[in-house]
Design a protein around this motif. Structure first.
Motif, mmCIF file in Angstrom:
data_model
loop_
_atom_site.group_PDB
_atom_site.id
_atom_site.type_symbol
_atom_site.label_atom_id
_atom_site.label_comp_id
_atom_site.label_asym_id
_atom_site.label_seq_id
_atom_site.Cartn_x
_atom_site.Cartn_y
_atom_site.Cartn_z
ATOM 1 N N THR A 1 0.939 -1.029 -0.437
ATOM 2 C CA THR A 1 0.052 0.493 -0.399
ATOM 3 C C THR A 1 1.275 1.000 0.034
ATOM 4 O O THR A 1 1.945 1.908 0.808
ATOM 5 N N GLN A 2 0.699 2.130 -1.041
ATOM 6 C CA GLN A 2 1.672 3.669 -0.868
ATOM 7 C C GLN A 2 0.866 4.326 -0.447
ATOM 8 O O GLN A 2 -0.410 4.682 -1.019
ATOM 9 N N THR A 3 0.793 5.424 0.505
ATOM 10 C CA THR A 3 0.327 6.881 0.639
ATOM 11 C C THR A 3 0.272 7.546 -0.242
ATOM 12 O O THR A 3 1.631 7.996 0.281
ATOM 13 N N ALA A 4 0.038 8.489 -0.547
ATOM 14 C CA ALA A 4 0.002 9.496 -1.224
ATOM 15 C C ALA A 4 1.022 10.422 -0.247
ATOM 16 O O ALA A 4 0.662 11.011 0.476
ATOM 17 N N LEU A 5 1.517 11.673 -0.945
ATOM 18 C CA LEU A 5 2.354 12.010 -0.578
ATOM 19 C C LEU A 5 1.563 13.146 0.218
ATOM 20 O O LEU A 5 0.852 13.992 -0.842
ATOM 21 N N GLN A 6 1.102 14.053 1.120
ATOM 22 C CA GLN A 6 0.612 15.035 1.552
ATOM 23 C C GLN A 6 1.352 16.784 0.812
ATOM 24 O O GLN A 6 2.116 16.774 1.293
ATOM 25 N N ARG A 7 0.437 17.504 1.957
ATOM 26 C CA ARG A 7 0.658 18.896 0.880
ATOM 27 C C ARG A 7 1.326 18.885 2.027
ATOM 28 O O ARG A 7 1.370 18.381 3.576
ATOM 29 N N SER A 8 3.098 19.913 1.267
ATOM 30 C CA SER A 8 3.893 20.774 2.914
ATOM 31 C C SER A 8 4.503 19.580 3.603
ATOM 32 O O SER A 8 4.763 19.741 3.992
ATOM 33 N N LYS A 9 4.602 18.502 2.424
ATOM 34 C CA LYS A 9 5.872 17.503 3.263
ATOM 35 C C LYS A 9 5.979 16.858 2.213
ATOM 36 O O LYS A 9 6.030 16.677 1.572
ATOM 37 N N PHE A 10 7.422 16.830 3.046
ATOM 38 C CA PHE A 10 8.599 17.009 1.840
ATOM 39 C C PHE A 10 9.313 15.366 2.273
ATOM 40 O O PHE A 10 11.145 15.623 2.435
ATOM 41 N N VAL A 11 9.318 14.655 3.588
ATOM 42 C CA VAL A 11 9.959 13.044 3.822
ATOM 43 C C VAL A 11 9.199 12.369 3.433
ATOM 44 O O VAL A 11 7.609 12.260 3.131
ATOM 45 N N CYS A 12 9.087 10.781 3.577
ATOM 46 C CA CYS A 12 9.063 10.058 2.752
ATOM 47 C C CYS A 12 8.058 9.542 3.579
ATOM 48 O O CYS A 12 7.757 9.049 4.627
ATOM 49 N N ASN A 13 7.204 9.093 2.746
ATOM 50 C CA ASN A 13 6.095 8.061 3.222
ATOM 51 C C ASN A 13 6.101 6.474 2.404
ATOM 52 O O ASN A 13 6.204 6.541 1.468
ATOM 53 N N PRO A 14 7.069 6.017 3.949
ATOM 54 C CA PRO A 14 6.882 4.149 2.879
ATOM 55 C C PRO A 14 6.012 3.719 3.346
ATOM 56 O O PRO A 14 4.918 3.931 3.499
ATOM 57 N N PRO A 15 5.319 3.106 1.500
ATOM 58 C CA PRO A 15 5.346 2.258 2.128
ATOM 59 C C PRO A 15 4.104 1.112 3.124
ATOM 60 O O PRO A 15 5.479 0.598 3.594
ATOM 61 N N THR A 16 3.167 0.316 2.872
ATOM 62 C CA THR A 16 2.847 -0.648 4.479
ATOM 63 C C THR A 16 3.307 -1.452 3.412
ATOM 64 O O THR A 16 2.671 -2.294 1.949
ATOM 65 N N VAL A 17 3.595 -3.213 3.600
ATOM 66 C CA VAL A 17 3.771 -4.262 3.558
ATOM 67 C C VAL A 17 3.922 -4.845 3.852
ATOM 68 O O VAL A 17 4.044 -5.880 5.159
ATOM 69 N N GLN A 18 2.652 -6.115 3.875
ATOM 70 C CA GLN A 18 1.955 -7.341 4.606
ATOM 71 C C GLN A 18 2.000 -8.240 3.804
ATOM 72 O O GLN A 18 0.884 -8.456 2.538
ATOM 73 N N LEU A 19 1.940 -9.255 4.509
ATOM 74 C CA LEU A 19 1.089 -10.774 3.632
ATOM 75 C C LEU A 19 -0.242 -10.668 3.844
ATOM 76 O O LEU A 19 -0.992 -10.178 4.904
ATOM 77 N N VAL A 20 -1.286 -11.565 2.285
ATOM 78 C CA VAL A 20 -2.564 -10.852 2.530
ATOM 79 C C VAL A 20 -2.765 -12.934 2.903
ATOM 80 O O VAL A 20 -2.329 -13.484 3.005
ATOM 81 N N GLY A 21 -3.884 -12.524 3.925
ATOM 82 C CA GLY A 21 -3.884 -13.267 4.430
ATOM 83 C C GLY A 21 -3.082 -14.677 5.192
ATOM 84 O O GLY A 21 -1.938 -13.964 5.976
ATOM 85 N N ASN A 22 -3.164 -15.649 4.592
ATOM 86 C CA ASN A 22 -2.444 -17.018 4.935
ATOM 87 C C ASN A 22 -1.666 -17.340 3.875
ATOM 88 O O ASN A 22 -1.950 -18.609 4.175
ATOM 89 N N SER A 23 -1.643 -16.645 3.216
ATOM 90 C CA SER A 23 -1.463 -16.550 1.980
ATOM 91 C C SER A 23 0.056 -17.893 2.262
ATOM 92 O O SER A 23 0.415 -18.454 0.819
ATOM 93 N N HIS A 24 1.244 -17.664 2.700
ATOM 94 C CA HIS A 24 2.419 -18.481 2.992
ATOM 95 C C HIS A 24 2.641 -20.024 2.401
ATOM 96 O O HIS A 24 1.577 -20.276 3.712
ATOM 97 N N THR A 25 3.176 -20.135 1.886
ATOM 98 C CA THR A 25 3.484 -21.966 1.640
ATOM 99 C C THR A 25 5.313 -22.172 1.373
ATOM 100 O O THR A 25 5.620 -21.375 1.533
ATOM 101 N N SER A 26 4.840 -23.423 2.223
ATOM 102 C CA SER A 26 6.815 -23.745 2.199
ATOM 103 C C SER A 26 6.783 -25.599 1.984
ATOM 104 O O SER A 26 5.601 -26.465 2.109
ATOM 105 N N VAL A 27 7.668 -25.659 0.755
ATOM 106 C CA VAL A 27 6.714 -26.910 0.076
ATOM 107 C C VAL A 27 8.549 -27.493 -0.047
ATOM 108 O O VAL A 27 9.431 -27.073 -0.112
ATOM 109 N N ASN A 28 8.627 -28.529 0.484
ATOM 110 C CA ASN A 28 9.826 -29.545 0.485
ATOM 111 C C ASN A 28 10.511 -29.564 -1.422
ATOM 112 O O ASN A 28 9.609 -30.389 -1.485
ATOM 113 N N LEU A 29 11.498 -29.463 -0.784
ATOM 114 C CA LEU A 29 11.819 -29.394 -2.479
ATOM 115 C C LEU A 29 11.796 -31.502 -2.818
ATOM 116 O O LEU A 29 12.354 -31.771 -4.045
ATOM 117 N N GLY A 30 12.727 -32.178 -1.303
ATOM 118 C CA GLY A 30 12.237 -33.935 -1.685
ATOM 119 C C GLY A 30 13.850 -33.648 -2.053
ATOM 120 O O GLY A 30 14.841 -35.174 -2.089
#
Length: 792
Positions: free
Chosen positions: A634-663
């Motif tokens: 999620t990118q937050t739009a830069l606000q007026r009179s703001k001259f510093v970084c708005n870092p994006p918010t990064v998050q896992l979507v639901g329970n989408s993490h999977t792990s597979v053994n290559l065998g």
């Protein structure tokens, strides 16, 4: 009373000689055309002088051909700009002027009354354009004010807007502006504004300013040798950028193309006042220049076309407002990356565009180049690198390598150049030339900051910047070699801690920043606009890769060995932007040990969640497993009179993490690559006599055995995954360490087979199988243990 200094007397003497020479001389630069047609005077057309100040005027005559006419007598004339008063300026025959009156010897200037004088020069009866001289009291200060009322909501000016400003000159706190004449206007940061003093309605002390590229600057007014205090001016910064596929409107954020095609990407750019910019200075980027790239990466156009190459696979394309050409002058640098959201017309816009490049014909045939580390830096030992491709006699060109290479990497943007790192200095080969040969960045191997000793870690997406990690010098250093500009000295970054070496590095796709990981748990951030900074992360950090929209970088093994964090590209990335660190899992534990993530692979596939926002996938190879994460940004739009970084918010979507053994149990990967449109991962491991193909969609693994049960030493896969070249030891001596036979295995994953095993054989040296020369009798066999596929 002002007295002339000795310097002025010297000028005066020189001009006496010039004047006499002009009176006595009879020669002309062009005897055939000695008639004066025009006369110029300097300075002009305006001059501002303190009362009692001095100025030397000069003049020159030109003939009809524009040549200088010598020998004509110069006469300087002065008149009053006010018919009701005497001229406030006197001028000697040699052009020496006094803002007042000269004494009888014309060496001492007595201050006069403020006013206006007109000075002309006459040669052979031809007059120059006039210079208007404004004589005034001494200027103590100049201040800039608004010449027209600015509404309070205008804390900045949108691109193309004009506004008028004026300079006020003071002497002892008294406004003397109407006596000082026209003011000149300058500014600190190029590109932010354009000043114009030619508008008919402006007074001599006024200027009309047009806002240009987003950024901040300082406006200055100068007159009579006095310059104003800076006046801050802001062309409204970029609030947000949203992208669409050209001609498709809100149809989506992904497209499939055939190789050799192109895609047009359009951008909508809105500033912090809500105005849509008509010509924003954008930077256009790709995450995979081997598959699709923009030929013009910076432009003021709202659209740009990316061409697809013959390499099949996937890439994401995006646009950004990247300093120093956009959001100019903001410190620290403030890039703005494209984001999901609605456009002013109500249509959907996106943060990036995913491109899948396929072919209607059979997959292209890739070739590779192999080299050896076998000389192990022995003096007098030279080695070979050779090209290999499918065929009956696959060995092509053989090139002599004067230094022992430790790394090999192709320029991503073209197929012409391969770089070889070494402890003696950086080398490269332009392999498409008629007679390819190794070139040395420096013929001398010392000092290292000239020869660029070390291992090649990464190359920028435009192919110009090569990053080399120097582990030879103390303290360790990182060099950035600029191949795009001839004669440019390399950048030398010195790591601050003894024993610290760079282990991994990545450029942001817009090439604004370079993130460097070290063995002591620091991340150095180099930028073209900010000073070098260091961020402590974790000693377990192993890899850094940038996201699909370029707004942040993933870092594996931080803050803990089994976690993945993210650091924003805007500002100085001191804070993890991942809301909750992604953690890898190990379904077969125990008894396997806890391996940290080995490498990260953002997929070139973009999906839309239930709210229509873009999500991307990330793979982490942590043998014996592969972890997959679906991530929302999620990118937050830069606000007026703001001259510093708005870092994006990064998050896992639901329970989408999977792990597979290559065998395959525990193994050490030597190469892994996401291929195609993020459909599969090619994995090659040490002591693992096979090429693994991990199907990302269904989590299954296919193993393609290598003929002869060899030990892979190095590997490289084509961008579509159809071909894999594996340099392997086919046979060890009884000590289990010395390789006595080796070859390059050419694996075709479509036909599921190790189709050829290509040993090094130099037919020009009696079929010599040793890649090294100059080792002496009984030397061990040098075998191919570096390999890289040449991009199409």
């Amino acid at each position: 009373m002002h007295r002339c200094c000795s310097g002025f007397l010297t000028i005066f003497a020189v001009f006496i000689v010039i004047a006499l020479t002009g009176c006595l001389g009879k020669n002309s630069a062009n005897p055939g055309n000695s008639t004066v047609q025009s006369v110029s005077i300097s300075p002009g057309p305006d001059l501002s002088l303190d009362a009692g100040g001095t100025q030397v005027f000069s003049a020159a005559g030109k003939n009809a051909n524009g040549g200088t006419v010598l020998g004509g007598q110069i006469q300087f004339l002065v008149s009053s700009g006010n018919p009701n008063s005497a001229a406030p300026l006197s001028i000697a025959s040699n052009g020496a002027a006094c803002a007042g009156n000269w004494d009888p010897t014309s060496t001492q200037c007595n201050p006069g009354t403020p006013g206006i004088a007109i000075v002309t020069a006459v040669i052979s009866g031809v007059s120059s354009p006039p210079t208007t001289v404004y004589v005034h009291r001494h200027i103590d200060s100049v201040q800039i004010t608004q010449a027209e009322a600015i509404p309070p909501q205008f804390d900045c000016f949108s691109q193309g807007q004009t506004w008028q400003f004026q300079g006020i000159a003071y002497s002892n706190n008294v406004d003397i502006t109407n006596t000082v004449g026209p003011m000149s206007w300058t500014y600190s940061n190029t590109g932010v504004l354009t000043p114009d003093t030619t508008v008919n309605t402006l007074q001599p002390n006024q200027v009309q300013v047009t806002a240009m590229s987003p950024g901040v600057t300082q406006l200055f007014a100068t007159v009579g040798g006095a310059t104003s205090v800076p006046y801050p001016f802001t062309t409204c910064l970029v609030q947000y950028i949203r992208l669409q596929i050209g001609g498709q409107g809100p149809a989506g954020n992904s497209i499939t193309l055939t190789n050799g095609g192109s895609v047009n990407v359009t951008a909508t750019v809105v500033d912090t006042l809500g105005y849509v910019l008509s010509s924003p200075p954008l930077t256009w980027s790709t995450t995979n220049p081997e598959v699709a790239a923009f030929s013009t990466t910076t432009s003021n156009s709202l659209s740009n076309s990316a061409a697809t190459r013959n390499n099949l696979g996937g890439a994401t394309l995006f646009a950004s407002c990247t300093p120093p050409s956009c959001n100019i002058g903001v410190q620290p640098g403030l890039p703005i990356y494209a984001s999901d959201g609605l456009l002013p017309n109500g249509e959907k816009g996106y943060s990036a565009i995913a491109v899948d490049v396929t072919s209607t014909a059979i997959p292209p045939t890739y070739s590779a180049w192999a080299a050896t580390t076998g000389c192990v830096n022995q003096v007098g030992c030279t080695s070979a690198m050779f090209s290999v491709a499918p065929g009956v006699n696959p060995i092509g060109s053989i090139i002599s390598v004067p230094r022992t290479p430790n790394s090999m990497m192709f320029n991503h943007l073209s197929a012409a150049r391969v770089y070889l790192g070494s402890d003696q200095g950086l080398m490269y080969v332009d392999i498409t030339s008629s007679a390819p040969a190794v070139a040395l960045v420096s013929n001398a191997s010392t000092p290292c900051n000239a020869s660029l000793c070390g291992k090649v870690l990464t190359i920028s997406n435009d192919g110009n910047l090569v990053v080399v990690s120097d582990t030879v010098s103390t303290p360790s250093q990182v060099y950035i070699y600029n191949a795009g500009t001839s004669g440019t000295a390399p950048i030398d970054l010195i790591l601050s801690t003894t024993g610290e070496t760079a282990t991994a590095a990545a450029f942001s796709p817009d090439q604004l920043k370079l993130f460097i990981l070290t063995n002591l748990g620091n991340m150095y951030v180099y930028s073209t606009v900010d000073s070098l900074s260091s961020v402590p992360i974790a000693t377990t950090a192993t890899d850094v890769k940038f996201s699909a929209d370029g707004s942040f970088a993933y870092v594996s093994g931080a803050p803990a060995a089994t976690s993945i964090s993210g650091y924003s590209t805007c500002g100085t990335p001191t804070t993890d932007v991942v809301s909750t660190p992604f953690t890898t899992t190990y379904p077969t534990l125990p008894p396997l040990p806890n391996y940290p993530p080995y490498a990260l692979y953002p997929l070139p596939v973009l999906q839309l969640d239930s709210q229509g926002n873009t999500t991307e996938k990330l793979l982490a190879l942590d043998p014996p497993n592969v972890d997959t994460f679906e991530i929302g940004v999620t990118q937050t739009a830069l606000q007026r009179s703001k001259f510093v970084c708005n870092p994006p918010t990064v998050q896992l979507v639901g329970n989408s993490h999977t792990s597979v053994n290559l065998g395959q149990g525990a193994f050490t990967p030597i190469d892994a690559q996401v291929v195609g449109d993020g459909t599969a991962m090619i994995i090659v491991g040490s002591k693992l006599p096979a090429v693994l193909m991990f199907n990302i969609a269904n989590g299954t693994t296919t193993s393609i055995p290598l003929v002869g049960n060899p030990d892979p030493l190095s590997a490289s896969a084509s961008s579509d995954g159809s071909q894999v070249y594996v340099a392997a030891c086919d046979q060890y001596a009884s000590d289990g360490i010395t390789c006595t036979a080796a070859s390059v295995h050419i694996v075709n994953t479509i036909s599921q087979g190790d189709l050829q095993q290509v040993p090094y054989v130099n037919i020009n040296e009696n079929n010599n199988p040793n890649m090294c020369n100059g080792q002496g009798t009984g030397a061990p066999l040098c075998v191919p243990d570096l390999i890289a596929i040449k991009p199409q």
